[in-house]
Write a protein that holds these residues in place. Structure first.
Motif, short mmCIF file in Angstrom:
data_model
loop_
_atom_site.label_atom_id
_atom_site.label_comp_id
_atom_site.label_asym_id
_atom_site.label_seq_id
_atom_site.Cartn_x
_atom_site.Cartn_y
_atom_site.Cartn_z
N MET A 170 0.83 -1.19 0.00
CA MET A 170 0.00 0.00 0.00
C MET A 170 0.86 1.24 0.00
O MET A 170 1.86 1.33 0.70
CB MET A 170 -0.90 -0.01 1.23
CG MET A 170 -1.90 -1.14 1.24
SD MET A 170 -2.98 -1.04 2.67
CE MET A 170 -3.87 0.45 2.26
N GLU A 185 -2.63 5.64 0.15
CA GLU A 185 -3.67 4.67 0.45
C GLU A 185 -3.79 4.44 1.95
O GLU A 185 -4.89 4.34 2.49
CB GLU A 185 -3.37 3.35 -0.26
CG GLU A 185 -3.59 3.43 -1.77
CD GLU A 185 -3.10 2.18 -2.48
OE1 GLU A 185 -3.61 1.89 -3.57
OE2 GLU A 185 -2.20 1.51 -1.96
N LYS A 186 -2.66 4.37 2.64
CA LYS A 186 -2.68 4.19 4.10
C LYS A 186 -3.38 5.38 4.77
O LYS A 186 -4.16 5.20 5.71
CB LYS A 186 -1.27 4.03 4.64
CG LYS A 186 -0.61 2.72 4.27
CD LYS A 186 0.79 2.63 4.85
CE LYS A 186 1.46 1.31 4.48
NZ LYS A 186 2.83 1.22 5.00
N LYS A 187 -3.10 6.56 4.26
CA LYS A 187 -3.72 7.76 4.84
C LYS A 187 -5.23 7.74 4.62
O LYS A 187 -6.01 8.07 5.52
CB LYS A 187 -3.11 9.01 4.19
CG LYS A 187 -3.69 10.32 4.73
CD LYS A 187 -3.04 11.52 4.06
CE LYS A 187 -3.65 12.82 4.58
NZ LYS A 187 -3.05 14.00 3.92
N SER A 191 -6.38 -2.94 -0.04
CA SER A 191 -5.38 -3.78 0.63
C SER A 191 -4.67 -4.71 -0.34
O SER A 191 -5.28 -5.21 -1.29
CB SER A 191 -6.04 -4.64 1.71
OG SER A 191 -6.72 -3.83 2.64
N TYR A 236 -5.27 -5.53 7.30
CA TYR A 236 -5.72 -4.16 7.07
C TYR A 236 -7.18 -3.96 7.46
O TYR A 236 -7.54 -2.93 8.05
CB TYR A 236 -5.49 -3.78 5.60
CG TYR A 236 -4.05 -3.43 5.31
CD1 TYR A 236 -3.21 -4.33 4.66
CD2 TYR A 236 -3.53 -2.21 5.71
CE1 TYR A 236 -1.89 -4.02 4.41
CE2 TYR A 236 -2.20 -1.88 5.46
CZ TYR A 236 -1.38 -2.79 4.81
OH TYR A 236 -0.06 -2.47 4.59
#
Length: 561
Positions: free
Chosen positions: A13, A17-19, A150, A158
């Motif tokens: 990721m 994307e994580k944010k 994910s 995730y």
């Protein structure tokens, strides 16, 4: 199809994307906070909005109003699931958070029963239903959104972060309630301060809307939309075709129904049991539950991550089985730890009620008034329930006037007469019922039954340990389930297909648990009798899940368009 998955696997990721996933999770925490405020304040809500009922009925009615939000969740799943599959995940998120936040704020300014009468509980139930509709569209979208961001092989890890949001929302609601209650004192909080946590939600709504506006659309949905593969009729495709409907039914009865009852037993029922049955004061109970949530919450991620390695199904099934086997000993241990005087009295001075069964009414009614119970059986059982006294019922011959044996002492109940107008007992009956209740309370005290839990005698480390075990069961059944539900259904109808079984399982089987279990206890007399409900449902899901539900951890969700 394989290319999309392979890229996801190799690159993982991105920071963006994580944010985005963090932002969606944070917004979901706030939405759960709004939804669970009511549950955390159920005893106070009962007094504020259902004061026209008998106290026992008022509490059950408040739990049913709590359940109303769950009852409509499947309809929210259908409405917002369809929108999410047709127009996208992001905009559906925005609508659900607005409905939830505004409904919660209005509860904070809603006049009580004393101010506007029966309109108060009617409006309250309407607001709870709006909250339920919003939440019905929230979870499926959040789980789908995170899973579709994910990488292959890490969906359990995730999506487990989304699974923590419900517990974190509950924890946040408990902390805000505790802080408000401590700051203003118990009397002011019970009078008007309980409104503050609801009013604070308007600030959380502002943050949540800002978060939702900053989110990007799911890459899987964007890909499907660019290829022109979005579903034109997700409802009929999900539930009108047997190949999909079969999976929906297996997901409901083999996974989510059991998960729902374990979730609500381990968190909400445990809290209600301590405050309403064991008579632990609300502030102490909230602190103890909050401590268990702090300890137990990381296990959502632990079991979600573990499910990527050994599979979703073994962990969920193990959680269901453990709940079935250990609920009775755990709740009995909770009684001994939280209210040892009550546990001791139950062991040394058992209560036996001898009745003519034909004179006994259903004790779990949510709309009952005190004057609706005039037989000696009903008056006796009602009084015992209000004192959280666990008893055994013995059938006597026809015409028997109910008697209560507490240890060696016997107290005779009475039949009462209602005064003209039907709103109260006549003067003579009123005096006799009051005298009977006083005699019962005095006899219970003499036999060692405490009116409330003694704070000095609560074994807090042991209570926290027991509550933590219950929370860990929750994490076992709940941590991996988002990934498993996502993996069961194709992208084009995923939002709709997974949302309906999830919200029937959690909204109906789970959300109705507090009111059903307390009604069962009120009717049967044994304070542990209500546990048969979650045990039976969890056992059903364990058997069906073991026999018919397949493992999904290696499914490529991009290949299921």
């Amino acid at each position: 199809m394989a290319t999309a998955s392979a890229v996801s696997t190799s690159t993982g990721m991105t920071a963006t994307e994580k944010k985005v996933i963090f932002a969606s999770s944070l917004g979901t925490v706030f939405e759960w906070y709004d939804f669970y405020l009511y549950g955390s304040l159920a005893p106070i809500i009962a007094k504020q909005f259902f004061s026209g009922l008998d106290p026992q009925a008022a509490f059950i009615a408040s739990l049913l109003a709590f359940a109303a939000g769950f009852i409509v969740r499947p309809f929210g799943a259908l409405v917002f699931g369809r929108l999410g599959d047709m127009i996208g995940r992001k905009y559906t998120f925005l609508v659900t958070i607005l409905i939830m936040g505004l409904s919660t704020f209005i509860v904070g300014v809603l006049p009580s029963y004393a101010a506007i009468g029966a309109a108060a509980p009617v409006i309250l139930i309407g607001l709870r239903m709006l909250q339920g509709l919003a939440l019905g569209g929230e979870y499926g979208g959040a789980a789908t959104y995170v899973a579709e961001h994910s990488p292959q092989g890490k969906r359990g890890a995730y999506t487990s972060w989304i699974q923590t949001t419900a517990t974190l929302g509950l924890f946040l609601s408990l902390m805000v309630i505790l802080g408000t209650r401590t700051a203003m004192g118990e009397a002011a909080f019970a009078d008007w301060g309980w409104r503050v946590p609801f009013l604070v939600s308007i600030l959380l709504l502002g943050i949540s809307v800002w978060i939702r506006l900053s989110m990007n659309e799911s890459p899987a949905f964007q890909k499907m939309k660019s290829e022109g593969k979005t579903s034109k009729a997700p409802l009929s495709e999900s539930f009108g075709q047997w190949k999909n409907l079969k999976i929906v039914l297996l997901a409901l009865f083999g996974l989510v129904a059991g998960q729902g009852v374990v979730w609500y037993s381990g968190q909400f029922y445990a809290l209600f049991f301590m405050t309403s049955v064991l008579k632990v004061d609300s502030a102490t109970a909230n602190i103890l539950v909050a401590a268990s949530l702090i300890i137990g919450t990381p296990f959502f991620v632990i079991f979600g991550t573990l499910s990527d390695k050994i599979g979703r199904k073994p962990i969920i099934m193990a959680g269901l089985l453990l709940a079935c086997l250990t609920y009775f000993p755990l709740f009995k241990a909770l009684t001994a730890a939280a209210n040892p005087d009550l546990a001791k009295a139950q062991a040394s001075a058992q209560i036996v009620v001898t009745v003519d069964q034909s004179t006994c009414s259903f004790q779990g009614s949510p709309i009952a008034r005190e004057v609706d119970f005039t037989s000696s059986c009903d008056i006796a059982k009602r009084a015992l329930a209000q004192n959280s006294a666990s008893y055994e019922t013995v059938a006597g011959p026809a015409g028997t006037i109910t008697s209560i044996k507490i240890g060696e002492k016997v107290i005779n109940s009475l039949n009462a007469t209602v005064a003209a107008g039907g709103h109260k007992f006549d003067e003579e009956s009123g005096k006799k019922v009051a005298a009977f209740k006083k005699d019962l309370v005095d006899s219970l005290k003499a036999a060692g039954y405490p009116p409330k839990a003694d704070p000095e005698k609560i074994n807090k480390p042991l209570v926290i340990a027991i509550l933590t075990i219950l929370v860990i069961y929750v994490t076992m059944v709940y941590g991996p389930i988002a990934a498993m539900l996502v993996e069961l259904f194709p992208t084009r109808i995923r939002y709709t297909s997974m949302s309906l079984p999830y919200h029937i399982g959690n909204g109906w089987f789970g959300g109705m648990l507090p009111s059903i279990t307390f009604a069962m206890v009120a009717q049967n007399g044994n304070i542990y009798h209500g546990l048969w409900y979650p045990i039976t449902i969890a056992a059903m899901s364990f058997v069906i899940g073991m026999l018919f539900v397949r493992e999904t951890k290696d499914v490529d969700i991009y290949a299921k368009d």
